[in-house]
Each structure stands twice: as structure tokens, then as C-alpha cells.
Design a protein around this motif. Structure first.
Motif, PDB file in Angstrom:
ATOM      1  N   ASP A   1       0.825  -1.220   0.000  1.00 36.60           N
ATOM      2  CA  ASP A   1       0.000   0.000   0.000  1.00 36.60           C
ATOM      3  C   ASP A   1       0.859   1.270   0.000  1.00 36.60           C
ATOM      4  O   ASP A   1       0.352   2.357  -0.286  1.00 36.60           O
ATOM      5  CB  ASP A   1      -0.901   0.049   1.249  1.00 36.60           C
TER       6      ASP A   1
ATOM      7  N   SER B   1      -1.280   4.414  -0.645  1.00 41.10           N
ATOM      8  CA  SER B   1      -1.941   4.818  -1.894  1.00 41.10           C
ATOM      9  C   SER B   1      -3.339   5.371  -1.634  1.00 41.10           C
ATOM     10  O   SER B   1      -3.791   6.277  -2.337  1.00 41.10           O
ATOM     11  CB  SER B   1      -2.064   3.623  -2.839  1.00 41.10           C
ATOM     12  N   GLN B   2      -4.030   4.813  -0.648  1.00 42.96           N
ATOM     13  CA  GLN B   2      -5.384   5.265  -0.353  1.00 42.96           C
ATOM     14  C   GLN B   2      -5.415   6.761  -0.039  1.00 42.96           C
ATOM     15  O   GLN B   2      -6.363   7.461  -0.394  1.00 42.96           O
ATOM     16  CB  GLN B   2      -5.958   4.461   0.845  1.00 42.96           C
TER      17      GLN B   2
ATOM     18  N   GLU C   1      -4.381   8.729  -3.291  1.00 41.33           N
ATOM     19  CA  GLU C   1      -5.489   8.747  -4.250  1.00 41.33           C
ATOM     20  C   GLU C   1      -6.603   9.695  -3.802  1.00 41.33           C
ATOM     21  O   GLU C   1      -7.238  10.348  -4.635  1.00 41.33           O
ATOM     22  CB  GLU C   1      -6.040   7.322  -4.436  1.00 41.33           C
ATOM     23  N   ALA C   2      -6.842   9.771  -2.498  1.00 39.92           N
ATOM     24  CA  ALA C   2      -7.899  10.661  -2.013  1.00 39.92           C
ATOM     25  C   ALA C   2      -7.541  12.121  -2.313  1.00 39.92           C
ATOM     26  O   ALA C   2      -8.387  12.916  -2.722  1.00 39.92           O
ATOM     27  CB  ALA C   2      -8.118  10.462  -0.510  1.00 39.92           C
TER      28      ALA C   2
ATOM     29  N   ALA D   1      -8.797  10.059   4.829  1.00 41.35           N
ATOM     30  CA  ALA D   1      -8.462   8.763   4.244  1.00 41.35           C
ATOM     31  C   ALA D   1      -7.431   8.035   5.102  1.00 41.35           C
ATOM     32  O   ALA D   1      -7.453   6.799   5.225  1.00 41.35           O
ATOM     33  CB  ALA D   1      -7.920   8.956   2.823  1.00 41.35           C
TER      34      ALA D   1
ATOM     35  N   TYR E   1      -7.695   4.477   6.944  1.00 42.39           N
ATOM     36  CA  TYR E   1      -6.717   3.410   6.712  1.00 42.39           C
ATOM     37  C   TYR E   1      -6.263   2.793   8.038  1.00 42.39           C
ATOM     38  O   TYR E   1      -6.197   1.571   8.173  1.00 42.39           O
ATOM     39  CB  TYR E   1      -5.508   3.980   5.953  1.00 42.39           C
TER      40      TYR E   1
END
Lengths: 408, 150
Positions: free
Chosen positions: A12, A38-39, A42-43, A290, A294
Motif C-alpha cells: 500500500d 496509496s489510499q 489517491e484521495a 483517508a 486506513y
């Protein structure tokens, strides 16, 4: 821990796969800043690509989307630290701004000449200097509670220095320089009994274990987004409702006003908006939302277990290195290992580790009074996160053994 | 590894372990304290000037191997020189670390061992701090910081 898939978690974090000086990166500077999954990336990216509008002021579609996303981030953060309401969450640039906001406000509305602000010798400069400024402005005085040699608040000394003049107590939840964890609930209870308002610096606790501000009962709590896998430039100030109402405005400008008039004067909105002048870091707040998602999905039980395992693995191996001394070497702590090596300056340790691709912090860790307490110029600090591996810990130990030989 | 070996040459490690002229100098004619606010390194440089000649140079303080070795070599290398010669040498060291890459000039002697620092930008301030401090002392200033110059 049953479903703990470390390789999946590591994948990740794109940066963890990179190389430094021709070696695989071993990132052990998490207390300075954590890496980003990445979460989160990406957000932030999605906000700029698909949701970019200014908040709280447009009638158009994108403004509403951005406003909703920003407000949702506030709700997530409130849940993350157990705040009773999202309205108790003020978005700031980081913990430093949070403490400055509170110190500045209390100097105006609470502190008077002769009052005392009780800190501890283990504070980060960000929890010292704003209070020195507040003292200068209000005529109050900064008083410093001692710490024990093992690096925790000396409760006896703290109790001795706590008195009717103590109007503010501000202290660190977990030490950035040592990793030691203070008995926050007990200290807050004592401070409240003495009639003081309490700020808790959660920069190093929020990334490592579940914080519940309602249980802790602190009046203010601050942490930085970038240390909990979120972006830089965004941080959180939690305040009890009555205190946020009581504190005067900090910065002023757009978005925080009720009405502006040259003739009738200006009125302000309620908290949290009254503390968020101008366009805030919308992308940062969404990224932070985000990030806490996570961490929640990863689970603090699993995070704590993984970090405990890393600490149990590395600490005994470090202690075996001749001349190496760990500071704050106690059982209950976050995975921060601060150490010196006889005859070797921390900067030389840091430089040589870097040539092996290993990132640590070397120096005083913005805690010069703490370094003075131990009589050292600084330490090398390896700070772990749940995504670190025992192999990375072994790489640290091997490199330190090499350093021992170079300087023998 | 070769860059690392260039940085921590034997002579640097030796000066770090056994710094020369590491002492107080109560009879000094000028002195200055230098500090690097980023890392907390501190060095005090003391000089006895006879007419315009540095008849004695000493240092004290706490710092990494690079700053200690730089300071230690500096004291030996500047002793017996005139103030302007010492300043010129400081300039040559600065050029060696920050200027275009070139073979160290013969005048710098053992100080050429510091040339490995140029590959480690974060450490150049460590090597320069004693020299800034010496220049401050010669200029009659009490303090110097790694943030000045460079």
C-alpha cells in the motif's frame, strides 16, 4: 493479528519499494513523518482531479462536493480520537499551529500575571516556546516538572509543582525523543483537581495506539496529520466545546466571520469555523480523513501487536552492541528507540546508516532541555511503524555494528 | 562504500579520537563560539594573536567527527600563520567543499582529507563551522553560526 499480511500492507506504501544509495530503503524515521499509503495519495489526487472547489461559499456543484468531503473528514477525525462531536475538531496546519492557537488564546482569555503554566522537561520545542510567548504576553510564568531517569514525568515533582497558581498544564502523551508514554489520565485528573486547563500533545500517541479524548478528559488535544499516514500541512486541534467557545479568535479573515461591517463592526462564527480563517487545506483534510480510515481498517490492536513485536526483536539486539545506550528504555512505549554510541556522534551514525539506505533521525529531536537533562548533545533515533519488518530491524543492527568497527 | 571511506578517512577518524589543541586558552586575545542551530553542534575557537600572527589556536566543544576533525586540523594548520593567511586558508577549504570539483590545492595539506565531505551536502556545514568560528574570532565577533556564509 490473524489476518496480518505485512507484504500486502507494505504494498500500500509505494515509497517503501524504493532504493536509496543503491540499497532498498529502510525507513526508520517514522516519528519525524510517516509514509503515505496509496489510499491517501489517491484521495488527495481525486480531490484535485474531480472535486476541486472552494468550501462553504459556492452554490455550485463542485463547491458542495468539496464541502461535503471536508465535513466528512472532520467527522472521521472526531471518531478517530473519540471526540463527542465533529464541531470539537479544528483543522490546523499541524500540532505546532494547534498549540500556538491555544497558547495565544489562553494568554488573552485565561492567564493573568502571576499565574503558572506547568510543562515538563521532556516536551518538544513546539510545546515549550508557544507557552514562553504566552507567559511573556500575560505575565504568567512557565514552571517545569522534572522527569525520571527512565524518561517519564516524575509524578512526585509534578504534584509538588502543581498548585493554586497553576492555570495551564501542557504535556506530551508519548515522547518524540524517547518513545516513553506518560500516564496521561492520571496527570490530567491531578491538573483538573488543581483547577488547570490541560493540553495533551498527541503527535506520537495518535499514530501508535487508540486515543480517546473523552476518556482522557483533556481539554485540548493536538496531533499532526503527516505522522498518522496523512499529508503534510494538515493537523488537528481538539477542544472541549466550552473551551473552544471561550478561546478568542486566532487568525481572522474570510470564512470565519458572521458579518463584516465598517459601521457596525464584525462578528465571528462559532467554533470550529471561527478558528479556520481563509481557505483551509481542503485536500489535506480529505487526505487525513483517508489516513484515519486506513488506520482504523488496519486496526490499532494489530498495529500495537506488530509494533510490539518489532520492538521486542530489535531492542535486545541493540543492547548487545558494545557502547550503545538506549534512552527511555522501558517496557511500555511507542516504537521509538533513541540511543547513543560511546565516542560516536549521532550525526556520524546517521550519515553512515544513510549510505546503507537506512533513514533515522540524528540530533536533539527538537527537545534540547531533554538532551540537557541526560547531558548529551543528541541521540540517534530509530522510530518504527507497523509497516516495518524484522529484516529492516536486522539491517539497522548490522549497519550499527559496522559503525562500531569504523570508529573502534 | 567508497564515498563513505572518502568521508571517514583514517586521518579524520584519528583527529576525531585524539583532537589536537582541544583545550581552554585563558590567555587568548580573541575567541568566538560557533553553533549549528539545526543539529546543536557547538564549537569554541580561541586564538592568541601576537601582532598579526596566530601564535596559538585551540578549540573546544561538541560535534560530530567531521566538525571535530576539521577543527583539530584547523588549529594545527593555522598556528603560526598571519590572520590574512588563515582567512585565505579558510577560503580554500570552502572552495574545496563548495566550489567546482578540482584537486585540492597543495596549500591545504592534510585538510584535503575533508574533500570527501563534498559528496555529503548535509555535512558540509559541520566541516565549515570551525572555520566560520575562527573567522568570526579574528573579526572580533563573539559568535558565528553555520547559517552564515556558504
Amino acid at each position: 493479528m490473524a489476518n496480518w499480511d505485512l507484504q500486502a500492507l507494505r504494498s500500500d506504501f509505494p515509497i517503501l519499494g524504493s532504493s536509496v544509495n543503491g540499497r532498498p530503503l529502510v525507513y526508520l524515521d517514522n516519528a519525524a513523518t510517516s509514509q503515505k499509503p496509496s489510499q491517501v495519495l489517491e484521495a488527495v489526487d481525486r480531490y484535485y482531479r474531480e472535486q476541486n472547489g472552494n468550501i462553504h461559499r459556492g452554490v455550485h456543484y463542485l463547491s458542495q462536493v468539496a464541502t461535503d468531503a471536508y465535513d466528512r473528514a472532520r467527522e472521521k477525525v472526531a471518531r478517530f480520537i473519540g471526540a463527542p462531536s465533529p464541531r470539537d475538531i479544528v483543522f490546523v496546519r499541524g500540532a505546532t499551529e494547534g498549540i500556538n492557537l491555544v497558547a495565544h488564546g489562553l494568554a488573552k482569555c485565561w492567564l493573568k500575571a502571576g499565574d503558572e503554566i506547568l510543562l515538563t522537561r521532556m516536551e518538544h520545542h513546539a510545546n515549550i516556546v508557544p507557552w514562553q510567548q504566552a507567559a511573556e504576553q500575560s505575565g504568567a510564568r512557565v514552571v517545569v516538572a522534572d522527569i525520571t531517569p527512565s524518561g517519564e514525568i516524575d509524578l512526585e515533582d509534578f504534584t509538588r509543582k502543581l498548585g493554586p497558581l497553576t492555570k495551564v498544564v501542557s504535556f506530551v502523551h508519548a515522547s518524540n525523543a524517547l518513545g516513553t508514554i506518560n500516564p496521561a489520565r492520571e496527570v490530567i485528573r491531578l491538573a483538573h483537581e488543581a483547577g488547570a486547563v490541560v493540553l495533551l500533545d498527541g503527535c506520537q500517541s495518535a499514530p501508535h495506539f487508540r486515543v480517546d479524548v473523552s476518556v482522557l478528559d483533556c481539554d485540548f488535544f493536538v496531533f499532526s496529520g503527516h505522522k498518522v499516514c496523512g499529508p503534510t500541512g494538515i493537523g488537528v486541534l481538539y477542544g472541549k466545546k466550552e473551551w473552544l467557545e471561550r478561546l478568542p479568535v486566532y487568525q481572522t479573515g474570510g470564512d470565519m466571520i458572521g458579518r463584516v461591517s465598517f459601521e457596525q463592526g464584525t462578528t465571528f462564527r462559532e467554533a470550529p469555523e471561527k478558528f479556520e480563517a481563509g481557505t483551509p487545506d481542503i485536500a489535506g483534510a480529505i487526505g487525513l480523513g483517508a489516513a484515519v480510515d486506513y488506520l482504523d481498517a488496519t486496526g490499532f490492536d494489530a498495529i500495537e501487536q506488530a509494533e510490539q513485536k518489532l520492538r521486542d526483536h530489535v531492542a535486545p539486539r541493540l543492547r548487545e552492541i558494545p557502547g550503545l545506550k538506549i534512552y527511555g528504555d522501558v517496557e511500555a512505549k511507542v516504537p521509538v528507540l533513541s540511543f547513543t554510541m560511546d565516542g560516536i556522534h549521532p550525526h556520524d551514525i546517521g550519515t553512515i546508516l544513510d549510505t546503507d539506505g537506512i533513514a533515522v533521525r540524528a540530533g536533539h529531536h527538537c527537545a534540547q532541555p531533554l538532551m540537557k537533562f541526560y547531558g548529551i548533545p543528541g541521540t540517534a533515533r530509530a522510530s518504527f511503524a507497523f509497516y516495518n519488518t524484522t529484516e529492516e530491524a536486522d539491517a539497522l543492527v548490522a549497519s550499527l555494528r559496522k559503525i562500531s568497527k569504523i570508529f573502534a | 562504500m567508497s564515498e563513505l571511506a572518502d568521508l571517514y578517512q583514517e586521518i579524520i577518524l584519528d583527529h576525531n579520537k585524539r583532537p589536537r589543541n582541544y583545550r581552554e586558552m585563558p590567555e587568548c586575545t580573541c575567541s568566538a563560539e560557533g553553533n549549528n542551530p539545526l543539529c546543536g553542534d557547538e564549537v569554541k575557537v580561541s586564538v592568541r594573536l601576537d601582532n598579526d600572527t596566530l601564535s596559538d589556536v585551540a578549540f573546544q566543544g561538541q560535534g560530530c567527527a567531521i566538525s571535530r576533525a576539521s577543527a583539530s586540523m584547523m588549529t594545527g594548520k593555522t598556528k603560526g600563520r598571519t590572520a590574512s593567511e588563515a582567512r585565505a586558508l579558510s577560503g580554500q577549504v570552502r572552495d574545496m567543499l563548495l566550489g567546482p570539483e578540482a584537486a585540492p590545492p597543495p596549500e591545504v595539506g592534510d585538510l584535503a582529507a575533508l574533500s570527501g565531505v563534498r559528496k555529503f551536502p548535509a555535512r558540509i556545514k559541520c566541516a565549515m563551522l570551525p572555520w566560520h568560528t575562527l573567522e568570526a574570532a579574528l573579526a572580533g565577533q563573539a559568535t558565528a553560526t553555520s547559517e552564515s556564509g556558504d
